[in-house]
Design a protein around this motif. Structure first.
Motif, PDB file in Angstrom:
ATOM      1  N   ARG A  90      -0.489  15.877  17.894  1.00 35.54           N
ATOM      2  CA  ARG A  90      -0.689  16.932  18.899  1.00 35.54           C
ATOM      3  C   ARG A  90      -1.549  16.424  20.050  1.00 35.54           C
ATOM      4  O   ARG A  90      -1.209  15.457  20.692  1.00 35.54           O
ATOM      5  CB  ARG A  90      -1.268  18.163  18.228  1.00 35.54           C
TER       6      ARG A  90
ATOM      7  N   ASN B  30      -9.741  18.940   2.699  1.00 39.61           N
ATOM      8  CA  ASN B  30     -10.521  19.003   3.932  1.00 39.61           C
ATOM      9  C   ASN B  30     -11.771  18.154   3.741  1.00 39.61           C
ATOM     10  O   ASN B  30     -12.303  18.044   2.640  1.00 39.61           O
ATOM     11  CB  ASN B  30     -10.925  20.450   4.239  1.00 39.61           C
TER      12      ASN B  30
ATOM     13  N   ASP C  73     -11.560  19.482  -1.635  1.00 42.59           N
ATOM     14  CA  ASP C  73     -12.322  19.333  -0.406  1.00 42.59           C
ATOM     15  C   ASP C  73     -13.525  18.442  -0.695  1.00 42.59           C
ATOM     16  O   ASP C  73     -14.011  18.385  -1.825  1.00 42.59           O
ATOM     17  CB  ASP C  73     -12.788  20.691   0.106  1.00 42.59           C
TER      18      ASP C  73
ATOM     19  N   GLY D 131      -2.542  16.471  13.276  1.00 40.35           N
ATOM     20  CA  GLY D 131      -2.891  17.550  14.202  1.00 40.35           C
ATOM     21  C   GLY D 131      -3.422  16.968  15.502  1.00 40.35           C
ATOM     22  O   GLY D 131      -2.814  16.085  16.096  1.00 40.35           O
TER      23      GLY D 131
ATOM     24  N   SER E  32      -3.777  14.571   7.660  1.00 39.93           N
ATOM     25  CA  SER E  32      -2.663  15.511   7.848  1.00 39.93           C
ATOM     26  C   SER E  32      -2.990  16.570   8.894  1.00 39.93           C
ATOM     27  O   SER E  32      -2.110  17.017   9.624  1.00 39.93           O
ATOM     28  CB  SER E  32      -2.309  16.184   6.521  1.00 39.93           C
ATOM     29  N   GLY E  33      -4.240  16.992   8.950  1.00 40.42           N
ATOM     30  CA  GLY E  33      -4.671  18.023   9.899  1.00 40.42           C
ATOM     31  C   GLY E  33      -5.275  17.417  11.143  1.00 40.42           C
ATOM     32  O   GLY E  33      -4.787  16.413  11.675  1.00 40.42           O
ATOM     33  N   SER E  34      -6.392  18.002  11.599  1.00 42.19           N
ATOM     34  CA  SER E  34      -7.056  17.593  12.846  1.00 42.19           C
ATOM     35  C   SER E  34      -8.426  16.989  12.559  1.00 42.19           C
ATOM     36  O   SER E  34      -8.979  17.159  11.479  1.00 42.19           O
ATOM     37  CB  SER E  34      -7.228  18.810  13.767  1.00 42.19           C
TER      38      SER E  34
ATOM     39  N   THR F  40      -5.738  15.304   3.277  1.00 44.15           N
ATOM     40  CA  THR F  40      -4.591  16.215   3.318  1.00 44.15           C
ATOM     41  C   THR F  40      -4.864  17.458   4.159  1.00 44.15           C
ATOM     42  O   THR F  40      -3.944  18.221   4.436  1.00 44.15           O
ATOM     43  CB  THR F  40      -4.166  16.639   1.897  1.00 44.15           C
ATOM     44  N   GLY F  41      -6.098  17.659   4.584  1.00 38.85           N
ATOM     45  CA  GLY F  41      -6.473  18.776   5.448  1.00 38.85           C
ATOM     46  C   GLY F  41      -7.007  18.255   6.768  1.00 38.85           C
ATOM     47  O   GLY F  41      -6.478  17.296   7.330  1.00 38.85           O
ATOM     48  N   SER F  42      -8.102  18.851   7.239  1.00 39.28           N
ATOM     49  CA  SER F  42      -8.733  18.471   8.502  1.00 39.28           C
ATOM     50  C   SER F  42     -10.123  17.903   8.251  1.00 39.28           C
ATOM     51  O   SER F  42     -10.689  18.081   7.173  1.00 39.28           O
ATOM     52  CB  SER F  42      -8.833  19.681   9.430  1.00 39.28           C
TER      53      SER F  42
END
Length: 188
Positions: A119, A43, A29, A100, A79-81, A60-62
């Motif tokens: 999304r 993150n 992170d 995301g 990868s996330g939001s 790789t996170g948000s």
């Protein structure tokens, strides 16, 4: 017998590599104040009152954007939001993919142009110019209670395009929407 022994040794060697050193390292992170280039992080947090520019960065996170912070993402892979609650400026440009959603709430300005979002794309209660153009949105595009100019054009949206309570009403054109165009966005 010799062939069986060789096959067994290769299998043991492959298994050892996988267990000891063959696994990819997990990205740590990170906090961003400044710029990140072509690196991979887990993150990501943009602290209050700071600025972060991502160019070719892989998250790789948000991403969390704190109060009065600036985020610019160009050719980034998230990868996330991207979640901003009170961020000053959220700018996501062409070549950026978001696995995301993007949520830009209670901030000043959002410019999302040419992004691929798996999304939803939500802009809510933003107080300065909102521009949402040339994006591919896998879910819904929602504009709620923004209090400045909101422009929504040339997006491809798999879900609904919904706009409510924006003053002034959003402008725009040529959005391709698989779902419904609702409320203030019914003609966009």
């Amino acid at each position: 017998m010799k062939k069986l022994l060789t096959t067994a040794m290769v299998a043991v060697l492959v298994l050892t590599l996988l267990l000891v050193g063959g696994r990819p390292a997990l990205a740590a992170d990170a906090t961003c104040s400044g710029s990140l280039g072509a690196v991979t992080v887990g993150n990501l947090r943009v602290p209050a009152n700071r600025s972060c520019t991502l160019t070719g960065t892989r998250v790789t996170g948000s991403i969390t954007v704190e109060t009065n912070a600036y985020l610019t993402a160009t050719r980034a892979t998230i990868s996330g939001s991207i979640i901003s609650n009170g961020g000053k400026v959220i700018k996501v440009t062409a070549g950026t993919t978001v696995g995301g959603s993007i949520q830009a709430k209670q901030g000043c300005s959002a410019k999302i142009d040419g992004a691929r979002i798996t999304r939803d794309l939500v802009v809510e209660a933003d107080r300065a110019v909102v521009s949402l153009t040339n994006n591919t949105v896998g879910g819904n595009l929602v504009a709620l209670r923004n209090t400045s100019s909101t422009w929504i054009a040339y997006n491809t949206i798999r879900g609904n395009l919904s706009c409510t309570g924006n003053i002034p009403a959003p402008g725009g054109r040529n959005n391709v929407v698989s779902g419904a165009k609702l409320d203030q966005c019914s003609r966009l």
